[in-house]
Design a protein around this motif. Structure first.
Motif, PDB file in Angstrom:
ATOM      1  N   ILE A   1      -0.172  17.463  32.221  1.00  0.00           N
ATOM      2  CA  ILE A   1       1.135  17.531  31.128  1.00  0.00           C
ATOM      3  C   ILE A   1       1.032  17.679  29.891  1.00  0.00           C
ATOM      4  CG2 ILE A   1       3.314  17.418  30.577  1.00  0.00           C
ATOM      5  CD1 ILE A   1       4.634  15.477  33.072  1.00  0.00           C
ATOM      6  N   LEU A   2       0.854  18.045  29.042  1.00  0.00           N
ATOM      7  CA  LEU A   2       0.051  18.000  27.816  1.00  0.00           C
ATOM      8  C   LEU A   2       1.232  18.659  27.022  1.00  0.00           C
ATOM      9  CD1 LEU A   2      -1.494  18.675  25.086  1.00  0.00           C
ATOM     10  CD2 LEU A   2      -2.319  20.966  25.613  1.00  0.00           C
ATOM     11  N   ILE A   3       1.344  17.794  25.792  1.00  0.00           N
ATOM     12  CA  ILE A   3       2.925  17.284  25.166  1.00  0.00           C
ATOM     13  C   ILE A   3       2.314  17.753  23.627  1.00  0.00           C
ATOM     14  CG2 ILE A   3       4.806  16.364  24.449  1.00  0.00           C
ATOM     15  CD1 ILE A   3       4.873  14.760  26.928  1.00  0.00           C
ATOM     16  N   ALA A   4       2.632  18.857  22.980  1.00  0.00           N
ATOM     17  CA  ALA A   4       1.746  19.205  21.891  1.00  0.00           C
ATOM     18  C   ALA A   4       2.978  20.389  21.065  1.00  0.00           C
ATOM     19  CB  ALA A   4       0.701  20.233  21.788  1.00  0.00           C
ATOM     20  N   ALA A   5       2.551  19.406  19.617  1.00  0.00           N
ATOM     21  CA  ALA A   5       2.289  20.535  18.297  1.00  0.00           C
ATOM     22  C   ALA A   5       2.594  21.771  18.735  1.00  0.00           C
ATOM     23  CB  ALA A   5       2.503  19.935  17.284  1.00  0.00           C
ATOM     24  N   ALA A   6       3.803  23.059  18.492  1.00  0.00           N
ATOM     25  CA  ALA A   6       3.534  24.000  18.350  1.00  0.00           C
ATOM     26  C   ALA A   6       3.060  24.812  16.913  1.00  0.00           C
ATOM     27  CB  ALA A   6       3.788  24.624  19.113  1.00  0.00           C
ATOM     28  N   THR A   7       2.416  25.146  16.118  1.00  0.00           N
ATOM     29  CA  THR A   7       2.134  26.094  15.153  1.00  0.00           C
ATOM     30  C   THR A   7       1.750  27.179  15.635  1.00  0.00           C
ATOM     31  OG1 THR A   7      -0.077  25.228  15.055  1.00  0.00           O
ATOM     32  CG2 THR A   7       1.836  23.908  14.318  1.00  0.00           C
ATOM     33  N   PRO A   8       1.758  28.035  14.732  1.00  0.00           N
ATOM     34  CA  PRO A   8       1.478  29.546  14.407  1.00  0.00           C
ATOM     35  C   PRO A   8      -0.035  30.163  15.231  1.00  0.00           C
ATOM     36  CG  PRO A   8       2.654  29.278  12.819  1.00  0.00           C
ATOM     37  CD  PRO A   8       2.670  28.087  13.671  1.00  0.00           C
ATOM     38  N   GLU A   9      -0.957  28.613  13.997  1.00  0.00           N
ATOM     39  CA  GLU A   9      -2.353  28.784  14.452  1.00  0.00           C
ATOM     40  C   GLU A   9      -2.333  28.012  15.548  1.00  0.00           C
ATOM     41  OE1 GLU A   9      -1.093  28.125  10.434  1.00  0.00           O
ATOM     42  OE2 GLU A   9      -0.527  26.985  12.197  1.00  0.00           O
ATOM     43  N   ASN A  10      -2.144  27.853  16.646  1.00  0.00           N
ATOM     44  CA  ASN A  10      -2.587  26.400  18.086  1.00  0.00           C
ATOM     45  C   ASN A  10      -1.571  27.490  19.701  1.00  0.00           C
ATOM     46  OD1 ASN A  10       0.335  25.623  17.756  1.00  0.00           O
ATOM     47  ND2 ASN A  10      -1.233  23.489  18.242  1.00  0.00           N
ATOM     48  N   ARG A  11       0.087  28.983  18.866  1.00  0.00           N
ATOM     49  CA  ARG A  11       0.229  28.997  20.335  1.00  0.00           C
ATOM     50  C   ARG A  11      -0.344  29.855  21.228  1.00  0.00           C
ATOM     51  NH1 ARG A  11       5.430  28.421  19.134  1.00  0.00           N
ATOM     52  NH2 ARG A  11       6.065  28.033  17.354  1.00  0.00           N
ATOM     53  N   GLU A  12      -1.827  30.449  20.522  1.00  0.00           N
ATOM     54  CA  GLU A  12      -2.605  31.010  21.671  1.00  0.00           C
ATOM     55  C   GLU A  12      -2.772  30.186  22.215  1.00  0.00           C
ATOM     56  OE1 GLU A  12      -3.725  33.666  24.379  1.00  0.00           O
ATOM     57  OE2 GLU A  12      -2.523  34.370  22.671  1.00  0.00           O
ATOM     58  N   GLU A  13      -3.811  28.730  21.552  1.00  0.00           N
ATOM     59  CA  GLU A  13      -4.333  28.341  22.413  1.00  0.00           C
ATOM     60  C   GLU A  13      -3.656  27.326  23.677  1.00  0.00           C
ATOM     61  OE1 GLU A  13      -7.815  25.638  23.499  1.00  0.00           O
ATOM     62  OE2 GLU A  13      -7.529  27.159  22.612  1.00  0.00           O
ATOM     63  N   LEU A  14      -2.155  27.411  23.146  1.00  0.00           N
ATOM     64  CA  LEU A  14      -1.454  26.282  24.206  1.00  0.00           C
ATOM     65  C   LEU A  14      -1.602  27.117  25.286  1.00  0.00           C
ATOM     66  CD1 LEU A  14       1.543  24.781  22.217  1.00  0.00           C
ATOM     67  CD2 LEU A  14      -0.810  24.308  22.784  1.00  0.00           C
ATOM     68  N   ARG A  15      -1.158  28.486  24.822  1.00  0.00           N
ATOM     69  CA  ARG A  15      -1.474  29.530  26.089  1.00  0.00           C
ATOM     70  C   ARG A  15      -2.347  29.613  26.940  1.00  0.00           C
ATOM     71  NH1 ARG A  15       2.231  33.056  22.137  1.00  0.00           N
ATOM     72  NH2 ARG A  15       0.353  33.263  21.306  1.00  0.00           N
ATOM     73  N   ARG A  16      -3.396  29.669  26.678  1.00  0.00           N
ATOM     74  CA  ARG A  16      -4.962  29.601  27.554  1.00  0.00           C
ATOM     75  C   ARG A  16      -4.876  28.396  28.634  1.00  0.00           C
ATOM     76  NH1 ARG A  16      -9.461  27.366  27.613  1.00  0.00           N
ATOM     77  NH2 ARG A  16      -9.524  26.100  25.862  1.00  0.00           N
ATOM     78  N   ILE A  17      -4.169  26.997  27.281  1.00  0.00           N
ATOM     79  CA  ILE A  17      -4.365  25.819  27.998  1.00  0.00           C
ATOM     80  C   ILE A  17      -3.419  26.006  29.319  1.00  0.00           C
ATOM     81  CG2 ILE A  17      -3.735  23.397  28.297  1.00  0.00           C
ATOM     82  CD1 ILE A  17      -5.086  23.153  25.409  1.00  0.00           C
ATOM     83  N   ALA A  18      -1.893  27.004  29.383  1.00  0.00           N
ATOM     84  CA  ALA A  18      -1.405  26.657  30.064  1.00  0.00           C
ATOM     85  C   ALA A  18      -1.692  27.468  31.503  1.00  0.00           C
ATOM     86  CB  ALA A  18       0.387  27.331  29.567  1.00  0.00           C
ATOM     87  N   ARG A  19      -2.468  28.768  31.327  1.00  0.00           N
ATOM     88  CA  ARG A  19      -3.126  29.389  32.543  1.00  0.00           C
ATOM     89  C   ARG A  19      -4.097  28.264  32.989  1.00  0.00           C
ATOM     90  NH1 ARG A  19      -2.981  33.764  27.683  1.00  0.00           N
ATOM     91  NH2 ARG A  19      -4.998  32.984  27.775  1.00  0.00           N
ATOM     92  N   LEU A  20      -4.313  27.374  32.440  1.00  0.00           N
ATOM     93  CA  LEU A  20      -5.495  26.614  33.611  1.00  0.00           C
ATOM     94  C   LEU A  20      -4.889  25.789  34.129  1.00  0.00           C
ATOM     95  CD1 LEU A  20      -7.909  25.833  30.672  1.00  0.00           C
ATOM     96  CD2 LEU A  20      -8.226  27.248  32.319  1.00  0.00           C
TER      97      LEU A  20
END
Length: 258
Positions: free
Chosen positions: A230-249
């Motif tokens: 589980i990754l609990i992370a602050a979501a910002t416009p700058e990192n939203r694509e990175e969070l989606r990439r991590i979820a795909r992993l």
């Protein structure tokens, strides 16, 4: 933007630039020269940057160098509070939990009610002591032994790892110093080794990350994304694509918005 957040951004800038000019900071933060000078001076007083004419310079990193805890705990304080509140939702009542100390995770001591916590954090124990001064109530705590890092407020090293390897926990909660495409990183091998020992002996692995952790460099690899549940992370416009990439992993990403 608060002073603590500006200071965090100054250090992020200096991760990739040797020098930050006063004018650069003024434009970045839309701040006055006096405000920028106060931020620069505060960081220089803590020996985090070199104060020079017209701005600040980065200090060459030393092996195992860490930013003082008293400074880090001010950064993104409200964001970190929301991260730990969400993390507590994944800690079952009465369970056994590893907790790696840090400016984010230590504040969980203000919320913990029962169960057992195995930790390397002096600060976490101090906060619990203030909540339960008579020694009654609250969780049972086991503090691992080892060499004390005064800046970070945690014990670490081979002795700490050996102690941690003797336990098993239902979950581990930690916050690394940086995140990249491969996984998470920390400032030195001793810190990374202690986190890995906790991860190796926990059934559920929970990583907390405020916005400053994305793209922040650090020298020691902790684990790759396939070890994080589980990754609990602050979501910002700058990192939203990175969070989606991590979820795909395969990581369960729990975003915390503004």
């Amino acid at each position: 933007m608060k002073a603590a957040e500006r200071e965090a951004e100054i250090l992020r800038y200096l991760d990739t630039h040797e020098f930050m000019a006063t004018e650069t900071a003024m434009a970045l933060f839309r701040a006055s020269p006096a405000t920028v000078r106060r931020d620069f001076n505060h960081l220089a007083e803590g020996h985090i940057v070199h104060r020079v004419r017209g701005g600040v310079r980065s200090i060459p990193a030393e092996v195992g160098q860490s930013i003082p805890f008293s400074l880090r705990e001010q950064w993104f304080a409200r964001e970190k509070a929301r991260l730990v509140e969400k993390a507590m939702e994944f800690i079952a009542p009465g369970s056994v939990t590893f907790l790696h100390g840090g400016s984010t995770t230590n504040s969980m001591a203000n919320l913990w009610k029962d169960g057992c916590v195995i930790t390397d954090s002096i600060g976490f124990c101090e906060l619990l002591g203030r909540r339960f001064p008579a020694g009654e109530g609250g969780p049972q705590v086991s503090l691992a032994g080892g060499a004390l890092d005064l800046k970070a407020g945690v014990v670490m090293g081979s002795r700490t790892e050996r102690i941690l390897n003797q336990y098993h926990a239902d979950a581990v909660v930690f916050s690394a110093r940086g995140l990249d495409e491969e996984g998470c990183l920390d400032t030195n091998d001793d810190a990374a080794g202690c986190i890995r020992a906790m991860i190796d002996h926990a059934s559920l692995v929970i990583l907390l990350a405020d916005r400053s952790k994305f793209g922040s460099p650090a020298m020691a690899r902790v684990v790759s994304w396939n070890r994080i549940d589980i990754l609990i992370a602050a979501a910002t416009p700058e990192n939203r694509e990175e969070l989606r990439r991590i979820a795909r992993l395969g990581v369960r990403v729990v975003p915390i918005g503004d």
